[in-house]
Write a protein that holds these residues in place. Structure first.
Motif, PDB file in Angstrom:
ATOM      1  N   UNK A 165      -9.925  -0.030 -14.161  1.00  0.00           N
ATOM      2  CA  UNK A 165      -9.882   0.663 -12.872  1.00  0.00           C
ATOM      3  C   UNK A 165      -9.226  -0.207 -11.805  1.00  0.00           C
ATOM      4  N   UNK A 166      -9.680  -1.447 -11.688  1.00  0.00           N
ATOM      5  CA  UNK A 166      -9.133  -2.312 -10.644  1.00  0.00           C
ATOM      6  C   UNK A 166      -7.695  -2.735 -10.969  1.00  0.00           C
ATOM      7  N   UNK A 226      -5.689   7.411  -8.111  1.00  0.00           N
ATOM      8  CA  UNK A 226      -6.876   8.259  -8.139  1.00  0.00           C
ATOM      9  C   UNK A 226      -7.679   7.932  -9.382  1.00  0.00           C
ATOM     10  N   UNK A 227      -8.961   7.620  -9.212  1.00  0.00           N
ATOM     11  CA  UNK A 227      -9.841   7.294 -10.334  1.00  0.00           C
ATOM     12  C   UNK A 227     -10.888   8.377 -10.478  1.00  0.00           C
ATOM     13  N   UNK A 228     -11.046   8.893 -11.682  1.00  0.00           N
ATOM     14  CA  UNK A 228     -12.026   9.934 -11.948  1.00  0.00           C
ATOM     15  C   UNK A 228     -12.931   9.474 -13.097  1.00  0.00           C
ATOM     16  N   UNK A 229     -14.187   9.179 -12.762  1.00  0.00           N
ATOM     17  CA  UNK A 229     -15.167   8.781 -13.758  1.00  0.00           C
ATOM     18  C   UNK A 229     -15.789  10.023 -14.379  1.00  0.00           C
ATOM     19  N   UNK A 256     -18.730  10.688 -15.125  1.00  0.00           N
ATOM     20  CA  UNK A 256     -20.005  11.052 -14.504  1.00  0.00           C
ATOM     21  C   UNK A 256     -19.823  11.739 -13.163  1.00  0.00           C
ATOM     22  N   UNK A 257     -18.620  11.653 -12.588  1.00  0.00           N
ATOM     23  CA  UNK A 257     -18.381  12.202 -11.263  1.00  0.00           C
ATOM     24  C   UNK A 257     -18.641  11.209 -10.151  1.00  0.00           C
ATOM     25  N   UNK A 258     -19.070  10.001 -10.473  1.00  0.00           N
ATOM     26  CA  UNK A 258     -19.319   8.998  -9.434  1.00  0.00           C
ATOM     27  C   UNK A 258     -18.002   8.581  -8.788  1.00  0.00           C
ATOM     28  N   UNK A 259     -18.098   8.173  -7.530  1.00  0.00           N
ATOM     29  CA  UNK A 259     -16.905   7.705  -6.833  1.00  0.00           C
ATOM     30  C   UNK A 259     -17.053   6.267  -6.342  1.00  0.00           C
ATOM     31  N   UNK A 260     -18.107   5.585  -6.779  1.00  0.00           N
ATOM     32  CA  UNK A 260     -18.316   4.193  -6.408  1.00  0.00           C
ATOM     33  C   UNK A 260     -18.226   3.351  -7.680  1.00  0.00           C
ATOM     34  N   UNK A 261     -17.089   2.719  -7.945  1.00  0.00           N
ATOM     35  CA  UNK A 261     -16.931   1.995  -9.215  1.00  0.00           C
ATOM     36  C   UNK A 261     -17.905   0.833  -9.371  1.00  0.00           C
ATOM     37  N   UNK A 262     -18.345   0.259  -8.275  1.00  0.00           N
ATOM     38  CA  UNK A 262     -19.222  -0.898  -8.360  1.00  0.00           C
ATOM     39  C   UNK A 262     -20.623  -0.527  -8.868  1.00  0.00           C
TER      40      UNK A 262
END
Length: 519
Positions: free
Chosen positions: A346-347, A359-362, A364-370
């Motif tokens: 991602x990074x 644009x990053x799409x996890x 799970x739908x989360x938007x906080x990679x940390x």
């Protein structure tokens, strides 16, 4: 036609093996145990070595993991009569170069396995002798890898008296003196012969048996044994050993106490390897990640920019589908490894993309990679649709390929996209899979029309995207061979005279360890 078909099959076999050599480690995965992994990987090594030995050796020049690199070296050295003298010279150069970059403990483990297999031919003895002679300080190895060096030296008949024990030490602060040539031999095989050693580290090891202060001058792994013998409390021991620890040792042993911003136990996180740093971040509790968000984010982005190098911002619009489903936990042996690889990717993709065009799409739908964690199903199809809505130049999918919400949707989305909506291939799509599928002898694929490559470390992402292009359409055998040839030449860093046998016939490598290959 038959030749073209044979080339196509050979190219598929090579790509299959490369994917396995990048991802498989013979350890338990989420969906297969260690025995299945080792059995599958062992068959694959044997198949490729017997049928494509030059390619098998050339794989040492690729970004494969250390486990498979050691297996390739072992299999090549165990079968010296299955190849020609010219190919032996190239193999010897590749083996010597690869051993030089492997961790020393893995090299000693390799030679222990060769000893157990009864391998002691002239080429193997020459390779071990030259590798040992090139070590920065053999006396340091005699202390830190005592049993490995002793076992290999005895089996391969290495004259330890010829080694210089006064080389500059690779471990900070060990120091060295003008030692007699036989000190290492006496240290390993006749420790009672000398009352003291000229080499400081060898003498420190001797003193540590009865002097507690001496153990703090030894490498951590050696000092731990003496600390237990002397009954020293671990907390105080680690605190005193901190100045001598490597960065990775500090991360492994650091306590939960508060530290100065930007450092953990004196370790600057920004210089850590990107994937290892991502795994460290995932090992922290969520509240600690939140508390240290600026520090961790800055370190991850610094590491990503370092890996991206001159290609930072050169990939245009990039969309990534990243798997943080429950299966990304991996296993007890490879804890959170798939998720850590995805986080590091991602990074890195953020650094490679044009500014503001990522644009990053996890899943799970989360938007906080940390704060990602292994949880839930794997709705890859839905996330791929969302990613394509961004109109990216590149779509990178990092997942184990077990699309299950609903099953098969990702493959169908990619098939329709490639065959009906994007026939001009305006969007480059690649699937990077961090998990070896033991049942399929490969990494699991999403769709035949989408190239798939195995990945273990995010640092290898640019090179893996390059090699994945050879899987698209399952064509390009000649280009794949030329690519391997180029990687071998670059890996050996020679003057261009050493070519990969079977691609361009030319003189073999004339120098380097392993040229003693008559046996």
């Amino acid at each position: 036609m038959a030749e073209n078909l044979a080339d196509l099959v050979a190219a598929e076999d090579v790509l299959l093996f490369v994917n396995a050599a990048v991802t498989a480690t013979g350890q338990r995965e989420f969906r297969s145990d260690a025995h299945e992994q080792r059995l599958s990987l062992g068959f694959l090594h044997e198949y490729v070595r017997v049928n494509y030995r030059p390619v098998y050796a050339a794989t040492l020049a690729l970004d494969i993991n250390d486990h498979n690199a050691a297996l390739i070296v072992e299999h090549l050295l165990r079968t010296p009569h299955d190849t020609s003298p010219a190919e032996k010279r190239v193999e010897g150069a590749l083996i010597a170069r690869r051993l030089a970059v492997l961790p020393p403990q893995r090299v000693y483990r390799l030679f222990r396995a060769l000893r157990a297999a009864g391998v002691g031919n002239r080429r193997t003895r020459a390779i071990f002798r030259d590798w040992l002679a090139a070590r920065p300080d053999p006396a340091h190895d005699a202390v830190k890898y005592r049993s490995g060096l002793k076992s290999a030296a005895r089996h391969f008949h290495v004259r330890l008296s010829a080694l210089s024990a006064s080389s500059a030490s690779s471990a900070p602060g060990t120091g060295s003196g003008a030692a007699a040539g036989g000190e290492i031999g006496d240290f390993l095989f006749a420790p009672g012969r000398r009352t003291r050693y000229e080499h400081r580290l060898l003498d420190t090891y001797r003193r540590a048996h009865y002097e507690q202060g001496a153990l703090y001058e030894l490498p951590l792994t050696v000092a731990e044994g003496f600390a237990a013998r002397h009954g020293i409390a671990r907390e105080g021991f680690l605190e005193r050993m901190a100045p001598r620890m490597t960065r990775l040792e500090r991360l492994r042993t650091q306590t939960r106490r508060a530290t100065a911003p930007g450092a953990v136990g004196g370790t600057d996180l920004s210089v850590m390897p990107l994937t290892r740093l991502a795994l460290y971040v995932l090992s922290l509790a969520p509240d600690e990640r939140v508390r240290r968000r600026p520090e961790l984010t800055r370190a991850l982005r610094t590491g990503a920019r370092r890996v991206a190098g001159p290609y930072a911002g050169a990939w245009g619009r990039v969309a990534a589908v990243l798997d943080d489903s429950y299966s990304s936990y991996g296993s007890g042996e490879k804890r959170r490894r798939p998720l850590g690889t995805a986080l590091a990717c991602h990074y890195l993709l953020e650094a490679l993309a044009a500014p503001g065009a990522y644009a990053a799409l996890w899943t799970s739908g989360r938007d906080d990679p940390l704060l990602v964690r292994p949880y839930g199903p794997t709705p890859l199809g839905t996330r791929i649709l969302d990613a394509l809505d961004h109109g990216p130049d590149r779509l990178v999918i990092v997942s184990d390929g077990w699309d299950n919400a609903p099953p098969g949707l990702a493959g169908e989305v990619l098939r329709v996209w490639r065959t009906r909506l994007d026939r001009e291939r305006r969007t480059s799509v690649v699937h990077l899979n961090p998990v070896y599928d033991a049942d399929g002898f490969d990494v699991r694929r999403l769709a035949p029309s989408v190239p798939t490559a195995g990945i273990r470390d995010a640092e290898d992402l640019p090179a893996l995207v390059e090699i994945a292009q050879f899987a698209e359409g399952r064509t390009g055998a000649a280009e794949l061979r030329a690519y391997l040839d180029r990687r071998v030449r670059n890996f050996l860093a020679d003057d261009g005279t050493c070519h990969f046998p079977g691609v361009h016939q030319g003189p073999g490598a004339g120098a380097g360890a392993g040229t003693e290959s008559a046996s």
